[in-house]
Design a protein around this motif. Sequence first.
Motif, PDB file in Angstrom:
ATOM      1  N   VAL A 341       5.750  20.355   5.685  1.00  0.00           N
ATOM      2  CA  VAL A 341       6.612  20.833   4.600  1.00  0.00           C
ATOM      3  C   VAL A 341       6.572  19.830   3.459  1.00  0.00           C
ATOM      4  CG1 VAL A 341       8.149  22.151   6.081  1.00  0.00           C
ATOM      5  CG2 VAL A 341       8.643  19.748   5.649  1.00  0.00           C
ATOM      6  N   LEU A 343       8.246  18.655  -0.594  1.00  0.00           N
ATOM      7  CA  LEU A 343       9.296  18.716  -1.602  1.00  0.00           C
ATOM      8  C   LEU A 343       8.737  18.026  -2.836  1.00  0.00           C
ATOM      9  CD1 LEU A 343      12.290  19.681  -1.758  1.00  0.00           C
ATOM     10  CD2 LEU A 343      12.939  17.320  -1.319  1.00  0.00           C
ATOM     11  N   ASP A 345       7.851  17.940  -7.401  1.00  0.00           N
ATOM     12  CA  ASP A 345       8.273  18.218  -8.773  1.00  0.00           C
ATOM     13  C   ASP A 345       7.157  17.809  -9.738  1.00  0.00           C
ATOM     14  OD1 ASP A 345       9.707  18.887 -11.017  1.00  0.00           O
ATOM     15  OD2 ASP A 345      10.846  17.006 -11.072  1.00  0.00           O
ATOM     16  N   ARG A 355       4.475  24.699   3.970  1.00  0.00           N
ATOM     17  CA  ARG A 355       5.701  25.196   3.320  1.00  0.00           C
ATOM     18  C   ARG A 355       6.027  24.266   2.157  1.00  0.00           C
ATOM     19  NH1 ARG A 355       5.121  29.591   4.082  1.00  0.00           N
ATOM     20  NH2 ARG A 355       3.071  28.875   4.704  1.00  0.00           N
ATOM     21  N   GLN A 356       5.968  24.775   0.937  1.00  0.00           N
ATOM     22  CA  GLN A 356       6.127  23.950  -0.253  1.00  0.00           C
ATOM     23  C   GLN A 356       7.367  24.358  -1.038  1.00  0.00           C
ATOM     24  OE1 GLN A 356       1.735  24.911  -1.133  1.00  0.00           O
ATOM     25  NE2 GLN A 356       2.030  22.949  -2.166  1.00  0.00           N
ATOM     26  N   THR A 357       8.123  23.352  -1.491  1.00  0.00           N
ATOM     27  CA  THR A 357       9.360  23.589  -2.231  1.00  0.00           C
ATOM     28  C   THR A 357       9.378  22.708  -3.472  1.00  0.00           C
ATOM     29  OG1 THR A 357      10.564  24.069  -0.185  1.00  0.00           O
ATOM     30  CG2 THR A 357      11.884  23.514  -2.125  1.00  0.00           C
ATOM     31  N   GLN A 358       9.898  23.271  -4.563  1.00  0.00           N
ATOM     32  CA  GLN A 358      10.034  22.504  -5.796  1.00  0.00           C
ATOM     33  C   GLN A 358      11.489  22.120  -6.017  1.00  0.00           C
ATOM     34  OE1 GLN A 358       7.631  23.480  -9.116  1.00  0.00           O
ATOM     35  NE2 GLN A 358       9.275  23.196 -10.577  1.00  0.00           N
ATOM     36  N   ASP A 360      14.883  21.142  -8.011  1.00  0.00           N
ATOM     37  CA  ASP A 360      15.488  21.679  -9.221  1.00  0.00           C
ATOM     38  C   ASP A 360      16.834  20.997  -9.426  1.00  0.00           C
ATOM     39  OD1 ASP A 360      16.469  23.083 -11.347  1.00  0.00           O
ATOM     40  OD2 ASP A 360      16.047  25.075 -10.524  1.00  0.00           O
ATOM     41  N   LEU A 365      19.355  20.706  -6.426  1.00  0.00           N
ATOM     42  CA  LEU A 365      18.336  20.477  -5.400  1.00  0.00           C
ATOM     43  C   LEU A 365      17.523  19.242  -5.779  1.00  0.00           C
ATOM     44  CD1 LEU A 365      16.942  21.327  -2.808  1.00  0.00           C
ATOM     45  CD2 LEU A 365      15.509  22.889  -4.132  1.00  0.00           C
ATOM     46  N   GLY A 370      17.192  17.854  -0.839  1.00  0.00           N
ATOM     47  CA  GLY A 370      16.137  18.684  -0.250  1.00  0.00           C
ATOM     48  C   GLY A 370      15.575  18.069   1.017  1.00  0.00           C
ATOM     49  N   LEU A 374      15.259  19.654   4.682  1.00  0.00           N
ATOM     50  CA  LEU A 374      13.953  19.828   5.325  1.00  0.00           C
ATOM     51  C   LEU A 374      13.955  19.332   6.764  1.00  0.00           C
ATOM     52  CD1 LEU A 374      11.271  18.859   2.618  1.00  0.00           C
ATOM     53  CD2 LEU A 374      11.885  21.125   3.448  1.00  0.00           C
ATOM     54  N   GLN A 377      14.345  21.851   9.319  1.00  0.00           N
ATOM     55  CA  GLN A 377      13.296  22.866   9.422  1.00  0.00           C
ATOM     56  C   GLN A 377      12.246  22.520  10.478  1.00  0.00           C
ATOM     57  OE1 GLN A 377      12.674  25.864   7.307  1.00  0.00           O
ATOM     58  NE2 GLN A 377      14.900  25.597   7.235  1.00  0.00           N
TER      59      GLN A 377
END
Length: 568
Positions: A341, A343, A345, A355-358, A360, A365, A370, A374, A377
């Motif tokens: 995973v 996290l 920016d 699994r990629q998250t940006q 904010d 976030l 974050g 994670l 998860q």
Amino acid sequence: MESGGRKPLGQCLVEQGHLTREALAAALDEQRRTGASLRDVLRRGDLVPESAILDYYEEQLGVPRMDLSTYVLEPEIVRLVPERVSRQYLAVALFKIGNTLTVAMADPLDVVARDEIRVSTGLEVDAVVALESQILDAIERHAPTSGHLDSIVQEQTLRQAAAAVAVRPEEDGPIIRFVNAIIEQAARAGASDLHIEPDDTTFRIRIRVDGQLQEVSSQAKGIYASVASRIKVMASLDIAERRLPQDGRIRTVIAGREYDLRVSTFPTIHGENVVLRLLDLTSPLRGLAELGIAPDALAVLQGMIGRPNGIVLATGPTGSGKTTTLYACIHAINTVSRNIVTLEDPVEYHVPAVRQTQVDPDIGLSFARGLRALLRQDPDVILVGEVRDDDTAEIAVRSALTGHLVFSTLHTNNAAGAIPRLLDMRIAPYLLASAMNGIVAQRLVRRVCDKCRRRVDPPTEILDSLGLGSDAGPFVQGAGCRACGDTGYRGRLGVYEVLEVTDEIRGMIAAHAASDEIARAARRAGMRTLAEDAARKAAAGLTTLEEALRVTMHDVTILDGAPRVPEA
């Protein structure tokens, strides 16, 4: 075209060893799904050398192959094909005999392109094949986008003078074309950033190519407000807010490639400064072996990322390729048995099964928040875009100590400098010593242009400053040519130092040792410094001594064997 004993493109490429049968099957599936030609699928995925496809056209289909690097083009012939058509279909007119126009095309089998050229010129079309890069270069030289900026500006000026009421930026045809043109020009030049900078009476457009800014246009300030507003509309920003910085993004497709444009506005005394960072979402991920890390250092890095837990950091200034290195590491260990995973920016690469998250910050976030989420998860591997604060650093360290492999970046000048930087974030020395696997420090240097490279004999004092003997080399420089924009450089490569946290260094971290002491211990264990790696790449003819010195020591110019250091 494939009858009479002629083999299909895919079969030929497999037989010649350019493509595996599995890769061909996947490409054919993609072709059926998208409706694109097999050539386009193979080129978008960078699956085979372009020269192999050209060989197929010439040998199997009898399409003549042209080398445009030595061909003298006639501007009036090139302009017979409208620039829009040339750019869209990667085609450039070569010569006209009677009612037939001979056109060099990247894909001479594209019947839609040939029909478009025939309709737009009123001539019959005879196609030859040429390298895509040579076609683009010919288009830029004879129908450059930048050459049309002035005419677009002139059209807009006339419209503004004739209009009884102000034209809304989002409805303004010339401004839309102007903004599209400068973004497209930046993308085709391979720029990482596009700067639009207002001054007192003008505004300047600059692009950053291979790490260096270069000016492409300067225009009267009369249309600047409309240009800035148009970009803000595209990025979903507030066009009425000019006093505060804003950040946004634009998704667009240029020449068949998908781009994510990160937009930043910043108020100055002359108006808003606008900077766009261009991220090519279709560029393929690099493997570890493709980064240019020396074999012994690469083996050390592979050992670091092969462990089930711990922290691996990439350090260096902004734009030094840290994210590319970390994604190469992720790619190397990305298996079905691991939950990876991220996290970030921004999210710069899209990776299957990751699994990629940006982050904010506007909605709360942050990296720290974050990262806490994670951990619920069930991750095996975590990539945190950057360690920016004490909370993120503490959570990353504790994650590494509880069985997770953690990747992240940090802004330090060298590998050893990451240790005191983390200690300054209030990480207990004994925890950091247990958590760290290793650190990769890096810079990017410009590659010497292959088209205009020439040998040089640097003076002994320059070689001595880099720790090279008089027998090192051969050393090269680029003389400057059309292919490299007269810079002597084309493309970039990385220089690295890879610091493995050994038992000795763990003890030093726990004892709160200074960074220079840690660096000396790493050198004794075999670590090559940034300066040494840069010097080796210069001696191998990959870059110049100036570049090696620029990124690791100081600016110096070597011309015809004479070093010239800028005055203080």
